[in-house]
Design an enzyme around this catalytic site. Structure first.
Site, mmCIF file in Angstrom:
data_model
loop_
_atom_site.group_PDB
_atom_site.id
_atom_site.type_symbol
_atom_site.label_atom_id
_atom_site.label_comp_id
_atom_site.label_asym_id
_atom_site.label_seq_id
_atom_site.Cartn_x
_atom_site.Cartn_y
_atom_site.Cartn_z
ATOM 1 N N ASP A 1 0.814 -1.210 0.000
ATOM 2 C CA ASP A 1 0.000 0.000 0.000
ATOM 3 C C ASP A 1 0.853 1.269 0.000
ATOM 4 O OD1 ASP A 1 -2.407 1.404 0.005
ATOM 5 O OD2 ASP A 1 -2.484 1.521 2.181
ATOM 6 N N CYS B 1 -21.924 -11.133 -3.874
ATOM 7 C CA CYS B 1 -22.759 -10.161 -3.171
ATOM 8 C C CYS B 1 -24.251 -10.397 -3.424
ATOM 9 C CB CYS B 1 -22.400 -8.740 -3.608
ATOM 10 S SG CYS B 1 -20.818 -8.158 -2.969
ATOM 11 N N CYS C 1 -27.746 -8.440 -2.082
ATOM 12 C CA CYS C 1 -27.496 -7.733 -0.825
ATOM 13 C C CYS C 1 -27.036 -6.303 -1.076
ATOM 14 C CB CYS C 1 -26.429 -8.479 -0.022
ATOM 15 S SG CYS C 1 -26.007 -7.696 1.554
ATOM 16 N N CYS D 1 -24.190 -2.895 2.753
ATOM 17 C CA CYS D 1 -23.098 -1.920 2.844
ATOM 18 C C CYS D 1 -23.534 -0.561 2.312
ATOM 19 C CB CYS D 1 -21.868 -2.433 2.106
ATOM 20 S SG CYS D 1 -22.108 -2.814 0.349
ATOM 21 N N CYS E 1 -23.924 3.152 4.878
ATOM 22 C CA CYS E 1 -23.006 4.289 4.808
ATOM 23 C C CYS E 1 -23.655 5.537 5.404
ATOM 24 C CB CYS E 1 -22.591 4.553 3.361
ATOM 25 S SG CYS E 1 -21.445 5.945 3.211
ATOM 26 N N CYS F 1 -16.922 10.156 1.909
ATOM 27 C CA CYS F 1 -16.544 9.001 2.731
ATOM 28 C C CYS F 1 -15.857 9.472 4.017
ATOM 29 C CB CYS F 1 -15.602 8.103 1.936
ATOM 30 S SG CYS F 1 -14.958 6.706 2.863
ATOM 31 N N CYS G 1 -13.681 4.691 9.106
ATOM 32 C CA CYS G 1 -15.072 4.265 9.284
ATOM 33 C C CYS G 1 -15.173 2.812 8.850
ATOM 34 C CB CYS G 1 -16.009 5.142 8.457
ATOM 35 S SG CYS G 1 -17.750 4.673 8.537
ATOM 36 N N CYS H 1 -19.519 0.138 6.457
ATOM 37 C CA CYS H 1 -19.838 -0.695 5.299
ATOM 38 C C CYS H 1 -19.159 -2.056 5.381
ATOM 39 C CB CYS H 1 -19.482 0.024 3.994
ATOM 40 S SG CYS H 1 -17.722 0.320 3.726
ATOM 41 N N CYS I 1 -21.318 -6.418 6.517
ATOM 42 C CA CYS I 1 -21.302 -7.441 5.472
ATOM 43 C C CYS I 1 -21.649 -8.811 6.050
ATOM 44 C CB CYS I 1 -19.931 -7.495 4.808
ATOM 45 S SG CYS I 1 -19.816 -8.753 3.502
#
Length: 348
Positions: A127, A181, A184, A187, A191, A207, A234, A237, A241
């Site tokens: 990253d 997914c 669904c 998420c 938010c 966000c 945060c 989301c 899940c």
């Protein structure tokens, strides 16, 4: 010992291999994201777009991406703090040692074994370079990118750190992960700020992770009340899940939460000067945003607490040398005392 076996011994929870020349769809989505201005003030995303869209632009010799994931699952519901307005909620990934420090040395060891076995050059990334780790992880079969754009794993839910080793060798790729997914949309509905305008799309400008970590200026006033007590990142989301039913607590001790960062007092955090901030968050990813941005977040959380007893905690911030901090503190005081909008404004 094979490099895969050593990677398991080093604590990596999942391993996969992806070709580097199949990011076409992900690259198109990234370009659309930037073209719409949804990257906000993260100018580096536009500046590095070509390299991010194709690892071969970053390193022309790259042929394969070895993706390694490490579980950092929490031991409790990361949203519990949201019902406790006097404490700050720090994203699960930042409640322990900086994951860059935990992963990088181990990735280098695995990379050395891959280089030994293939006689080909390698490069290690955690990253810290313009590389699309999540799409590569999906191509490598680690998981799929959910409707919130984050990686989801059948085995670990939402809680995986990713590292990538690019190799000049053509390694046998794994099967890509399938999107599971379905219908669904938990998420998207979870938010707080509406930062997920449609499935598989995100607007970073709304966000909370972006606002509390990446955004350096004053937070738009219409978004401040929606932030609650989220002071660094945060998890909403991620946490909702359904695939988290398969998640487990992090096995790596360095990724277990520090007790003082699980539910820190807002009043105490508001007193931090630069030295105290650096001491408290030594070895933590929180340290990277600096004291001023962090204390700005604290002031907003205090303003959202509804607790007038916290007005006194704002006293030292009202005349802070950083004008963004001082403005946030004045906004928070006005909100707690019911005085209406703050009289001072800063450019957004």
């Amino acid at each position: 010992m094979t490099w895969r076996a050593r990677a398991r011994d080093l604590g990596f929870s999942a391993i996969g291999i992806a070709p580097v020349d199949r990011l076409g769809d992900a690259a198109r989505r990234l370009r659309a994201f930037v073209d719409l201005g949804r990257h906000g003030s993260m100018a580096w995303m536009e500046e590095t777009l070509d390299r991010r869209a194709d690892p071969r632009v970053l390193w022309p010799e790259a042929k394969s991406a070895v993706v390694l994931a490490m579980n950092y699952g929490p031991d409790s519901d990361p949203l519990d703090n949201l019902a406790r307005p006097n404490v700050g909620n720090i994203s699960v990934y930042a409640r322990h040692r900086d994951y860059h420090d935990v992963l990088k040395g181990r990735l280098k060891e695995v990379a050395g074994l891959i280089a030994r076995d293939t006689c080909a050059d390698v490069k290690v990334f955690v990253d810290t370079a313009p590389l699309m780790e999540k799409p590569l992880a999906a191509l490598a079969g680690i998981g799929w990118q959910g409707k919130h754009t984050n990686l989801v794993s059948r085995d670990f839910g939402s809680w995986l750190f990713l590292g990538v080793i690019l190799s000049a060798a053509e390694l046998t790729p794994d099967e890509p992960a399938s999107d599971r997914c379905g219908a669904c949309r938990r998420c998207l509905d979870a938010c707080p700020t509406g930062a997920l305008p449609a499935p598989y799309q995100i607007d970073a400008r709304r966000c909370i992770s972006y606002l509390t970590i990446e955004h350096a200026g004053p937070v738009p006033e219409d978004l401040r009340p929606l932030m609650g007590n989220r002071i660094y990142g945060c998890d909403d989301c991620l946490a909702v899940c359904p695939w988290n039913k398969f998640a487990s607590e992090a096995a790596e001790m360095k990724l277990r939460p520090r007790t003082d960062l699980e539910a820190p007092s807002l009043a105490a955090l508001a007193t931090l000067d630069d030295a105290a901030f650096r001491a408290l968050f030594a070895g933590s990813p929180v340290k990277r945003i600096g004291r001023n941005r962090f204390v700005r977040n604290i002031a907003i959380a205090i303003g959202n607490s509804g607790d007038r007893s916290l007005v006194s905690a704002l006293a030292s911030l009202l005349d802070d040398r950083d004008e963004v901090v001082a403005e946030a503190a004045k906004w928070a005081r006005s909100r707690l005392l019911g005085e209406g909008p703050s009289s001072e404004r800063l450019p957004r």
